[in-house]
Structure formats: structure tokens, C-alpha cells
Design an enzyme around this catalytic site. Structure first.
Site, PDB file in Angstrom:
ATOM      1  N   GLY A  14       0.833  -1.215   0.000  1.00  0.00           N
ATOM      2  CA  GLY A  14       0.000   0.000   0.000  1.00  0.00           C
ATOM      3  C   GLY A  14       0.859   1.253   0.000  1.00  0.00           C
ATOM      4  O   GLY A  14       1.825   1.334   0.754  1.00  0.00           O
ATOM      5  N   ARG A  75       0.968  -5.057  -5.248  1.00  0.00           N
ATOM      6  CA  ARG A  75       1.134  -6.254  -4.423  1.00  0.00           C
ATOM      7  C   ARG A  75       1.301  -7.399  -5.430  1.00  0.00           C
ATOM      8  O   ARG A  75       0.438  -7.629  -6.261  1.00  0.00           O
ATOM      9  CB  ARG A  75      -0.089  -6.482  -3.534  1.00  0.00           C
ATOM     10  CG  ARG A  75      -0.440  -5.269  -2.641  1.00  0.00           C
ATOM     11  CD  ARG A  75      -1.484  -5.656  -1.605  1.00  0.00           C
ATOM     12  NE  ARG A  75      -2.225  -4.516  -1.074  1.00  0.00           N
ATOM     13  CZ  ARG A  75      -1.853  -3.783  -0.018  1.00  0.00           C
ATOM     14  NH1 ARG A  75      -0.736  -4.043   0.604  1.00  0.00           N
ATOM     15  NH2 ARG A  75      -2.603  -2.787   0.417  1.00  0.00           N
ATOM     16  N   ASP A 106       5.141  -4.957   6.007  1.00  0.00           N
ATOM     17  CA  ASP A 106       5.666  -6.291   6.344  1.00  0.00           C
ATOM     18  C   ASP A 106       5.554  -7.301   5.205  1.00  0.00           C
ATOM     19  O   ASP A 106       6.423  -8.145   5.038  1.00  0.00           O
ATOM     20  CB  ASP A 106       5.059  -6.825   7.648  1.00  0.00           C
ATOM     21  CG  ASP A 106       3.543  -6.790   7.654  1.00  0.00           C
ATOM     22  OD1 ASP A 106       2.956  -6.371   6.635  1.00  0.00           O
ATOM     23  OD2 ASP A 106       2.951  -7.187   8.671  1.00  0.00           O
ATOM     24  N   THR A 129       4.353   2.592   5.537  1.00  0.00           N
ATOM     25  CA  THR A 129       2.944   2.181   5.594  1.00  0.00           C
ATOM     26  C   THR A 129       2.211   3.115   6.546  1.00  0.00           C
ATOM     27  O   THR A 129       2.771   3.512   7.567  1.00  0.00           O
ATOM     28  CB  THR A 129       2.773   0.719   6.084  1.00  0.00           C
ATOM     29  OG1 THR A 129       1.401   0.525   6.479  1.00  0.00           O
ATOM     30  CG2 THR A 129       3.643   0.370   7.278  1.00  0.00           C
ATOM     31  N   ASP A 131      -0.015   2.233   8.472  1.00  0.00           N
ATOM     32  CA  ASP A 131      -0.528   1.459   9.611  1.00  0.00           C
ATOM     33  C   ASP A 131       0.333   1.535  10.876  1.00  0.00           C
ATOM     34  O   ASP A 131      -0.141   1.209  11.959  1.00  0.00           O
ATOM     35  CB  ASP A 131      -0.683  -0.021   9.217  1.00  0.00           C
ATOM     36  CG  ASP A 131      -1.630  -0.212   8.046  1.00  0.00           C
ATOM     37  OD1 ASP A 131      -2.487   0.655   7.821  1.00  0.00           O
ATOM     38  OD2 ASP A 131      -1.498  -1.234   7.343  1.00  0.00           O
ATOM     39  N   ASP A 133       2.589  -0.457  11.836  1.00  0.00           N
ATOM     40  CA  ASP A 133       2.549  -1.783  12.457  1.00  0.00           C
ATOM     41  C   ASP A 133       3.837  -2.576  12.261  1.00  0.00           C
ATOM     42  O   ASP A 133       3.821  -3.801  12.217  1.00  0.00           O
ATOM     43  CB  ASP A 133       1.353  -2.580  11.893  1.00  0.00           C
ATOM     44  CG  ASP A 133       1.436  -2.729  10.378  1.00  0.00           C
ATOM     45  OD1 ASP A 133       2.274  -2.071   9.748  1.00  0.00           O
ATOM     46  OD2 ASP A 133       0.647  -3.520   9.832  1.00  0.00           O
ATOM     47  N   ARG A 175      -5.326  -1.979   9.061  1.00  0.00           N
ATOM     48  CA  ARG A 175      -5.283  -3.444   8.884  1.00  0.00           C
ATOM     49  C   ARG A 175      -5.511  -4.133  10.228  1.00  0.00           C
ATOM     50  O   ARG A 175      -6.556  -3.926  10.819  1.00  0.00           O
ATOM     51  CB  ARG A 175      -3.954  -3.876   8.257  1.00  0.00           C
ATOM     52  CG  ARG A 175      -4.060  -5.217   7.541  1.00  0.00           C
ATOM     53  CD  ARG A 175      -2.754  -5.587   6.900  1.00  0.00           C
ATOM     54  NE  ARG A 175      -2.462  -4.785   5.730  1.00  0.00           N
ATOM     55  CZ  ARG A 175      -2.926  -5.060   4.512  1.00  0.00           C
ATOM     56  NH1 ARG A 175      -3.686  -6.100   4.301  1.00  0.00           N
ATOM     57  NH2 ARG A 175      -2.625  -4.303   3.480  1.00  0.00           N
TER      58      ARG A 175
END
Ligand code: F6P
Length: 326
Positions: A14, A75, A106, A129, A131, A133, A175
């Protein structure tokens, strides 16, 4: 110091605001050290298809302030297979590219780890990202812009929520992680924040809304991370309307607008620092790592660890959210 002569850079997964600033920093840092740098379009897909362009300092002009990624992103399913990675390595070798910088999340790092391990291509990852994360860095590129975007959107929703005495249940991205919800929720002054890292069921939410009502609040904002397990925003709204008929409830799913927009200064600076650090790392002869920022210092984390481990959600932030929302 190695005698590195040619590196490649790609963005994968993303897109995130600040990825352009990271590509720019990688390209200019390489050129500064007399290393050729090739931009690979459309992530691993473009690598397999040979979408390679030699970059110079001007190729990355006027992009530091742009959202998205001018290299484009994708992706790539083929890259999940060993044959795909072998083909990618062949493509790199044929083009004289000795090492790769991968900017992504990741999923992108999993591919990069395998490429390094199976094909012995030196790889360094940069966490990009919205996120936030990724283990091994306090912040990922794009997160700061995303939380500011969410905060601004929620500020606007608050205007109409207040005018109509309504409850808004707002879904944000992330996510499986609740960082966007938690940070933007605190920043926007939301009444409740539901995140996967701290499961709170519908009864908790109903209790909290009742308490808000008793405290004299006439409107409320509830931020829900998309990864939260309490049933999703539409289900939550239905249950609230059934159990607390006094509430007029509306749902907003913020969606992909959270991924766009001009990167904040914090994201541009982070991207610039990590881009320079990635090239320094490859020049030092180190591979299979992700560059990150911890306590405002550049750190290296094994790519595999960065993919597999989950960063800890700081309980202090959850406590702050609970206290300031009464
Ligand atoms: O990882 C970034 C992210 O925006 C997540 O927050 C979200 O779950 C996902 O990507 C959406 O993916 P796509 O753009 O493929 O729909």
C-alpha cells in the site's frame, strides 16, 4: 566500506505519504556517494517485468511534497513463489544492480527477506505504511500524515455531530493494528476508541455511552479500527440504536482518503533520514535489515524480525485516551 556501484529502489504494498521523499533520499544519497541508482516501477511486479529507469538528481525533483509514490506500487503474487524471486534476481543481475532498497510494509519485507536469503541479493528495507505496524521503528513513513488526515476528517464530522446531537461511529484503516485509531482518536477528542490490541465488547461501549450521556454530552464520536473484533461499524451502530434508542447514530467509513495527501513535515524528515540511512547501511556491507527510528536514533532490525514481531501498543496511550475522554 564496500565498492558498491549500482543499487535499485522500489516501493511496494500500500502506498503511503512520504514514500516519494524516501525514494528521493535514497536516490540523492546514492548519487552523492557516486553510486548509480535505478528506480523500479510498480514494486516487485515491475521488477519482474523489467520496468527499470536510471535516476539522476533531477529525476526526483519536486516530489518531496507529493503523496503517493511516483514509482507506483503493487502487491505481487508471483514474488511469493521461489521461481518469481529467482526471476527477479536474474533481472537485477542482468541490469548490473548489486543491491536493493525496498520501501514498504511487512508483506514487502517478507519478499525482501526471501530474496536476500535465497538469491544472495543485498537488501535493506525502509518502513513505509500508514498502519505503523512494523516492529523495529517507533514510526513508519506515512503514519503521521494519515493520523493528521483522520483527525481533520473527524474534526469536520464533530461539527455536524454537535449540531444534530448525534453519535458518529467512524471506521479508520490500520489493517490488524489500532495505531491510527488510537492516535487520531486522542487527537480528535473521541469519546471511545476500539482497537484490536485491547478488545472491548459492545457492553463496554454501551456502558461508556451511557456514562457520556450522564456526564452531559449531547454528541459522541467513536473511532473503530478496521481490525477491531467487536463486529464492525455497521453492526455496532445497529446494536447501539436497539439498546440505546435515545441516540441518533450515523456511520462513516473513512477509507482510502487516509492514504493520500501531501506528507507532513514529520513524514518527510523521517523518510529523508531513513533513505540516507538505507544507503549508508548498504555501503557498510550490511544486508537483510530494516532501517528504523527508535528514540529519535537510527536503528537496524533484522528484516525477518521486523516482519514477524508485532510492536507493543503502549498502555500509557490507552490510559490517556480513557482519561481525557470522560
Ligand atoms: O496497509 C495499508 C492499508 O491502507 C491498510 O490500512 C488497509 O487495510 C489496506 O492497506 C487496504 O488495502 P487495499 O488498498 O489493497 O484495499
Amino acid at each position: 566500506m564496500t565498492t558498491l556501484q549500482h543499487i535499485g529502489v522500489l516501493t511496494s504494498g500500500g502506498d503511503a505519504p512520504g514514500m516519494n521523499a524516501a525514494v528521493r533520499a535514497v536516490a540523492r544519497s546514492a548519487i552523492y556517494h557516486n553510486i548509480k541508482v535505478t528506480g523500479i516501477s510498480e514494486g516487485y511486479t515491475g521488477l519482474l517485468e523489467g520496468k527499470l529507469t536510471l535516476l539522476n538528481s533531477r529525476s526526483v525533483s519536486n516530489i518531496v511534497n507529493q503523496g503517493g509514490t511516483f514509482l507506483k506500487s503493487a502487491r505481487c503474487m508471483e514474488f511469493y513463489k521461489p521461481e518469481g524471486r529467482a526471476k527477479a534476481a536474474e533481472q537485477l543481475r542482468e541490469s548490473g544492480i548489486e543491491a536493493l532498497v525496498v520501501i514498504g510494509g511487512d508483506g514487502s519485507f517478507t519478499g525482501a527477506t526471501l530474496l536476500a536469503r535465497e538469491q544472495h541479493i543485498p537488501v535493506v528495507g525502509i518502513p513505509g505504511t500508514i498502519d505503523n505496524d512494523i516492529y523495529g521503528t517507533d514510526f513508519t513513513i506515512g503514519f503521521d500524515t494519515a493520523i493528521n488526515t483522520v483527525q481533520e476528517a473527524v474534526d469536520k464530522i464533530r461539527d455536524t455531530a454537535t449540531s444534530h446531537n448525534r453519535l458518529f461511529i467512524i471506521e479508520v484503516m490500520g489493517r490488524d493494528a489500532g495505531y491510527i485509531a488510537l492516535y487520531a482518536g486522542i487527537g480528535a477528542g473521541s469519546e471511545e476508541i476500539l482497537i484490536p490490541e485491547k478488545s472491548r465488547d459492545i457492553d463496554y461501549l454501551l456502558h461508556s455511552l451511557n456514562r457520556s450521556d450522564r456526564a452531559g454530552k449531547t454528541s459522541s464520536i467513536v473511532i473503530v479500527a478496521e481490525g477491531d473484533k467487536s463486529g464492525g461499524v455497521f453492526e455496532l451502530a445497529k446494536t447501539v440504536e436497539e439498546k440505546l434508542p435515545g441516540y441518533s447514530t450515523r456511520v462513516t467509513v473513512l477509507g482510502h482518503l487516509q492514504r493520500g495527501g501531501r506528507p507532513t513535515c514529520a513524514d518527510r524528515v523521517l523518510a529523508s533520514r531513513l533513505g540516507v540511512a538505507a544507503v549508508d547501511t548498504l555501503r557498510d556491507g550490511t544486508s537483510g535489515v530494516m532501517v528504523g527510528l527508535r528514540d529519535n536514533r537510527i536503528t537496524l532490525t533484522g528484516l525477518e524480525k521486523a516482519c514477524k514481531e508485532t510492536p507493543d501498543m503502549d498502555p500509557e496511550l490507552i490510559r490517556v485516551a480513557d482519561i481525557v475522554s470522560i
